[in-house]
Design a protein around this motif. Structure first.
Motif, PDB file in Angstrom:
ATOM      1  N   SER A 195       0.797  -1.219   0.000  1.00 19.58           N
ATOM      2  CA  SER A 195       0.000   0.000   0.000  1.00 19.58           C
ATOM      3  C   SER A 195       0.832   1.273   0.000  1.00 19.58           C
ATOM      4  O   SER A 195       0.286   2.367  -0.221  1.00 19.58           O
ATOM      5  N   MET A 196       2.136   1.186   0.242  1.00 21.73           N
ATOM      6  CA  MET A 196       2.983   2.372   0.199  1.00 21.73           C
ATOM      7  C   MET A 196       3.914   2.363  -1.015  1.00 21.73           C
ATOM      8  O   MET A 196       4.006   3.344  -1.737  1.00 21.73           O
ATOM      9  N   THR A 197       4.604   1.263  -1.251  1.00 21.40           N
ATOM     10  CA  THR A 197       5.560   1.231  -2.367  1.00 21.40           C
ATOM     11  C   THR A 197       4.877   1.058  -3.714  1.00 21.40           C
ATOM     12  O   THR A 197       5.429   1.438  -4.749  1.00 21.40           O
ATOM     13  N   GLY A 198       3.678   0.452  -3.717  1.00 21.84           N
ATOM     14  CA  GLY A 198       3.012   0.158  -4.982  1.00 21.84           C
ATOM     15  C   GLY A 198       3.581  -1.043  -5.705  1.00 21.84           C
ATOM     16  O   GLY A 198       3.197  -1.325  -6.840  1.00 21.84           O
ATOM     17  N   ASN A 199       4.479  -1.780  -5.058  1.00 16.29           N
ATOM     18  CA  ASN A 199       5.116  -2.925  -5.704  1.00 16.29           C
ATOM     19  C   ASN A 199       4.437  -4.231  -5.322  1.00 16.29           C
ATOM     20  O   ASN A 199       3.870  -4.354  -4.238  1.00 16.29           O
ATOM     21  N   ALA A 200       4.524  -5.203  -6.218  1.00 16.21           N
ATOM     22  CA  ALA A 200       3.932  -6.514  -5.986  1.00 16.21           C
ATOM     23  C   ALA A 200       4.901  -7.417  -5.242  1.00 16.21           C
ATOM     24  O   ALA A 200       6.113  -7.384  -5.473  1.00 16.21           O
ATOM     25  N   ALA A 201       4.358  -8.230  -4.361  1.00 11.95           N
ATOM     26  CA  ALA A 201       5.167  -9.224  -3.648  1.00 11.95           C
ATOM     27  C   ALA A 201       5.587 -10.341  -4.601  1.00 11.95           C
ATOM     28  O   ALA A 201       4.972 -10.557  -5.648  1.00 11.95           O
ATOM     29  N   ASP A 202       6.626 -11.042  -4.194  1.00  9.89           N
ATOM     30  CA  ASP A 202       7.067 -12.230  -4.935  1.00  9.89           C
ATOM     31  C   ASP A 202       6.155 -13.395  -4.535  1.00  9.89           C
ATOM     32  O   ASP A 202       6.541 -14.289  -3.786  1.00  9.89           O
ATOM     33  N   VAL A 203       4.932 -13.344  -5.043  1.00 12.47           N
ATOM     34  CA  VAL A 203       3.944 -14.353  -4.655  1.00 12.47           C
ATOM     35  C   VAL A 203       4.392 -15.750  -5.082  1.00 12.47           C
ATOM     36  O   VAL A 203       4.156 -16.732  -4.367  1.00 12.47           O
ATOM     37  N   GLU A 204       5.041 -15.835  -6.229  1.00 15.47           N
ATOM     38  CA  GLU A 204       5.529 -17.147  -6.676  1.00 15.47           C
ATOM     39  C   GLU A 204       6.524 -17.728  -5.677  1.00 15.47           C
ATOM     40  O   GLU A 204       6.439 -18.912  -5.323  1.00 15.47           O
ATOM     41  N   GLY A 205       7.472 -16.914  -5.224  1.00 15.29           N
ATOM     42  CA  GLY A 205       8.462 -17.395  -4.268  1.00 15.29           C
ATOM     43  C   GLY A 205       7.851 -17.769  -2.938  1.00 15.29           C
ATOM     44  O   GLY A 205       8.170 -18.818  -2.352  1.00 15.29           O
ATOM     45  N   PHE A 206       6.943 -16.932  -2.431  1.00 15.52           N
ATOM     46  CA  PHE A 206       6.296 -17.226  -1.158  1.00 15.52           C
ATOM     47  C   PHE A 206       5.381 -18.443  -1.263  1.00 15.52           C
ATOM     48  O   PHE A 206       5.309 -19.262  -0.334  1.00 15.52           O
ATOM     49  N   ALA A 207       4.671 -18.588  -2.389  1.00 16.29           N
ATOM     50  CA  ALA A 207       3.793 -19.754  -2.567  1.00 16.29           C
ATOM     51  C   ALA A 207       4.608 -21.042  -2.652  1.00 16.29           C
ATOM     52  O   ALA A 207       4.192 -22.086  -2.129  1.00 16.29           O
ATOM     53  N   ARG A 208       5.758 -20.971  -3.299  1.00 17.83           N
ATOM     54  CA  ARG A 208       6.627 -22.160  -3.380  1.00 17.83           C
ATOM     55  C   ARG A 208       7.030 -22.619  -1.980  1.00 17.83           C
ATOM     56  O   ARG A 208       6.983 -23.821  -1.671  1.00 17.83           O
ATOM     57  N   LEU A 209       7.398 -21.667  -1.117  1.00 14.61           N
ATOM     58  CA  LEU A 209       7.775 -22.023   0.251  1.00 14.61           C
ATOM     59  C   LEU A 209       6.579 -22.555   1.034  1.00 14.61           C
ATOM     60  O   LEU A 209       6.719 -23.485   1.835  1.00 14.61           O
ATOM     61  N   ALA A 210       5.410 -21.965   0.821  1.00 18.06           N
ATOM     62  CA  ALA A 210       4.218 -22.443   1.519  1.00 18.06           C
ATOM     63  C   ALA A 210       3.959 -23.911   1.192  1.00 18.06           C
ATOM     64  O   ALA A 210       3.653 -24.713   2.088  1.00 18.06           O
ATOM     65  N   ARG A 211       4.084 -24.265  -0.071  1.00 16.74           N
ATOM     66  CA  ARG A 211       3.850 -25.668  -0.458  1.00 16.74           C
ATOM     67  C   ARG A 211       4.966 -26.578   0.047  1.00 16.74           C
ATOM     68  O   ARG A 211       4.709 -27.694   0.514  1.00 16.74           O
ATOM     69  N   GLU A 212       6.199 -26.089  -0.007  1.00 15.94           N
ATOM     70  CA  GLU A 212       7.332 -26.916   0.404  1.00 15.94           C
ATOM     71  C   GLU A 212       7.301 -27.201   1.907  1.00 15.94           C
ATOM     72  O   GLU A 212       7.664 -28.302   2.350  1.00 15.94           O
ATOM     73  N   TYR A 213       6.866 -26.223   2.708  1.00 12.01           N
ATOM     74  CA  TYR A 213       6.898 -26.378   4.166  1.00 12.01           C
ATOM     75  C   TYR A 213       5.497 -26.577   4.759  1.00 12.01           C
ATOM     76  O   TYR A 213       5.304 -26.401   5.963  1.00 12.01           O
ATOM     77  N   ASP A 214       4.547 -26.940   3.916  1.00 11.31           N
ATOM     78  CA  ASP A 214       3.180 -27.233   4.350  1.00 11.31           C
ATOM     79  C   ASP A 214       2.612 -26.087   5.177  1.00 11.31           C
ATOM     80  O   ASP A 214       2.105 -26.271   6.291  1.00 11.31           O
ATOM     81  N   ALA A 215       2.696 -24.900   4.610  1.00 11.15           N
ATOM     82  CA  ALA A 215       2.126 -23.709   5.231  1.00 11.15           C
ATOM     83  C   ALA A 215       1.028 -23.162   4.320  1.00 11.15           C
ATOM     84  O   ALA A 215       0.841 -23.622   3.189  1.00 11.15           O
ATOM     85  N   LEU A 216       0.285 -22.196   4.814  1.00 10.11           N
ATOM     86  CA  LEU A 216      -0.762 -21.544   4.033  1.00 10.11           C
ATOM     87  C   LEU A 216      -0.351 -20.094   3.817  1.00 10.11           C
ATOM     88  O   LEU A 216      -0.060 -19.377   4.777  1.00 10.11           O
TER      89      LEU A 216
END
Length: 428
Positions: A195-216
């Motif tokens: 909401s301040m920088t206007g930049n998008a998160a690395d959703v692909e990188g975070f989603a990969r970790l969520a699946r690898e470590y069984d997180a949501l």
């Protein structure tokens, strides 16, 4: 003994209040002294606003698509009011008007999600849903996530969850924490478009970790939904097509991902939603207080959402193309001025930090006096090194208003020191 304990408690409370007031001193002083804060808007004319006897071009609105002013959307409301009244005063558990079901079906199709649950606001979703998802497990919270996510995590912590913070935009730091021993369930909380920088998160990188470590992975895409969407060879702008969120924009799936977004920004309606599996939706219908107890969205907001989805289908992409062009003009101006903005995405949130945080009041007054209304970013809302102002461009801003903004930014830069450019922004 009892009295002494009471005195010590009172003293501790006073010290806590003093610390809080000291931390917010800059913001409180700005609220008292600057016409850009806590202002009463007396009238609007398109994206021009009147405060007292002064008209200003509005670059503080989050109505990114200009749907708040769209005649087709406005004129659809009376028919819904005739059929449903102004407000269905049931909690959704007790009685859910079919309008909710229609919105959820439409959003499922737009997002490519299994299911969607509509609730009144994003804040209520965070406060209701994060504690349910976290349970007595572990929350991994991005340090620069929105304050309302923090509040939801604090409530979850009070109910037994452990909160661990990782660095802003730092996938590696998150993985370091995930490798440590932690209790399940595991929840990763981030912003989609910050909401301040206007930049998008690395959703692909975070989603990969969520699946690898069984997180949501829990993504708040308040500022991305409606603006950015799926990529296509025939897209009309780098924002992509359909405005169906950061998940679609980066080509991700909803495997181990929950998307939360609001309809109060791009769709100019008081409602919010989360995209989630059907079994989680069923759980939340009995476990989330905002479904069980909260007053519902007004009928007018449900109406503007449904008509807004129609408008998005018919002409949303040309609107987003205009929004991209207007934003590019503002970013190109900052490039010419040699001024820094953290925006490297080209999305319509453009923060302009000042070289000296003490100048924020005077800079805000200069903008106001020259007919430009923006969001002032003061400490402690942002670190002192990032104090300045935030420009939010909407599709309803006219070419003349953009030209006025560019002119005033040039004159502002001659009077106040802006931080010098560090990285190239995508202005076109």
């Amino acid at each position: 003994m009892h009295r002494g304990g009471t005195d010590r408690s009172a003293l501790a409370a006073t010290r806590w209040i003093d610390r809080w007031l000291d931390a917010c001193r800059d913001l409180a002083e700005l609220s008292r002294s600057n016409p850009m804060t806590d202002a009463v808007i007396d009238e609007i004319d398109g994206r021009m606003i009147r405060i007292g006897d002064r008209w200003l071009a509005d670059f503080a609105s989050c109505n990114y698509l200009g749907f708040d002013l769209d005649r087709e959307i406005i004129e659809s409301v009376p028919d819904y009011l005739d059929r449903w009244g102004t407000h269905p005063s049931w909690s959704r558990l007790l009685g859910s008007p079919v309008l909710y079901e229609q919105i959820e079906e439409r959003l499922c199709e737009l997002l490519g999600a299994e299911d969607v649950l509509v609730l009144p606001t994003i804040t209520l979703i965070h406060m209701s849903v994060i504690p349910v998802l976290a349970g007595s497990g572990t929350i991994f919270l991005e340090k620069r996530a929105h304050k309302t996510i923090y509040d939801g995590c604090q409530l979850a912590s009070a109910r037994g969850a452990t909160v661990k913070k990782f660095g802003f935009e730092d996938v590696d730091d998150l993985e370091r924490l995930l490798k440590e021993r932690s209790s399940a369930p595991r929840l990763i909380c981030i912003d989609g478009v910050n909401s301040m920088t206007g930049n998008a998160a690395d959703v692909e990188g975070f989603a990969r970790l969520a699946r690898e470590y069984d997180a949501l992975l829990y993504v708040d895409d308040a500022h991305g939904f409606g603006v950015i969407g799926e990529r296509a060879p025939d897209e009309t702008s780098p924002y992509g097509m359909r405005g169906n969120s950061i998940v679609q924009h980066v080509g991700e799936t909803y495997d181990h991902v929950v998307l939360v977004a609001g309809l109060s920004k791009s769709y100019s309606s008081l409602a919010a939603f989360m995209a989630c599996p059907p079994e989680l939706k069923r759980l939340l219908k009995t476990a989330a207080p905002s479904y069980l107890y909260s007053g519902p969205s007004p009928v007018a907001s449900l109406a503007t959402t449904l008509t807004g989805l129609d408008v998005n289908d018919k002409r949303g992409d040309p609107v987003r193309a205009d929004l991209w062009r207007q934003t590019s003009a503002v970013l190109a101006c900052l490039v010419r001025l040699g001024a820094h903005t953290p925006n490297r995405s080209g999305f319509p949130i453009v923060e302009v930090p000042l070289a000296r945080h003490e100048d924020v009041d005077a800079a805000g007054r200069f903008l106001f006096d020259n007919g430009i209304y923006v969001t002032l970013a003061a400490y402690p809302l942002v670190p002192r090194t990032e104090v300045g102002f935030r420009i939010q461009v909407t599709a309803a801003n006219s070419n003349a208003e953009i030209e006025q903004l560019v002119d005033v930014l040039g004159r502002l830069a001659s009077r106040f020191d802006l931080q010098p450019a560090r990285t190239k922004v995508r202005a076109a």
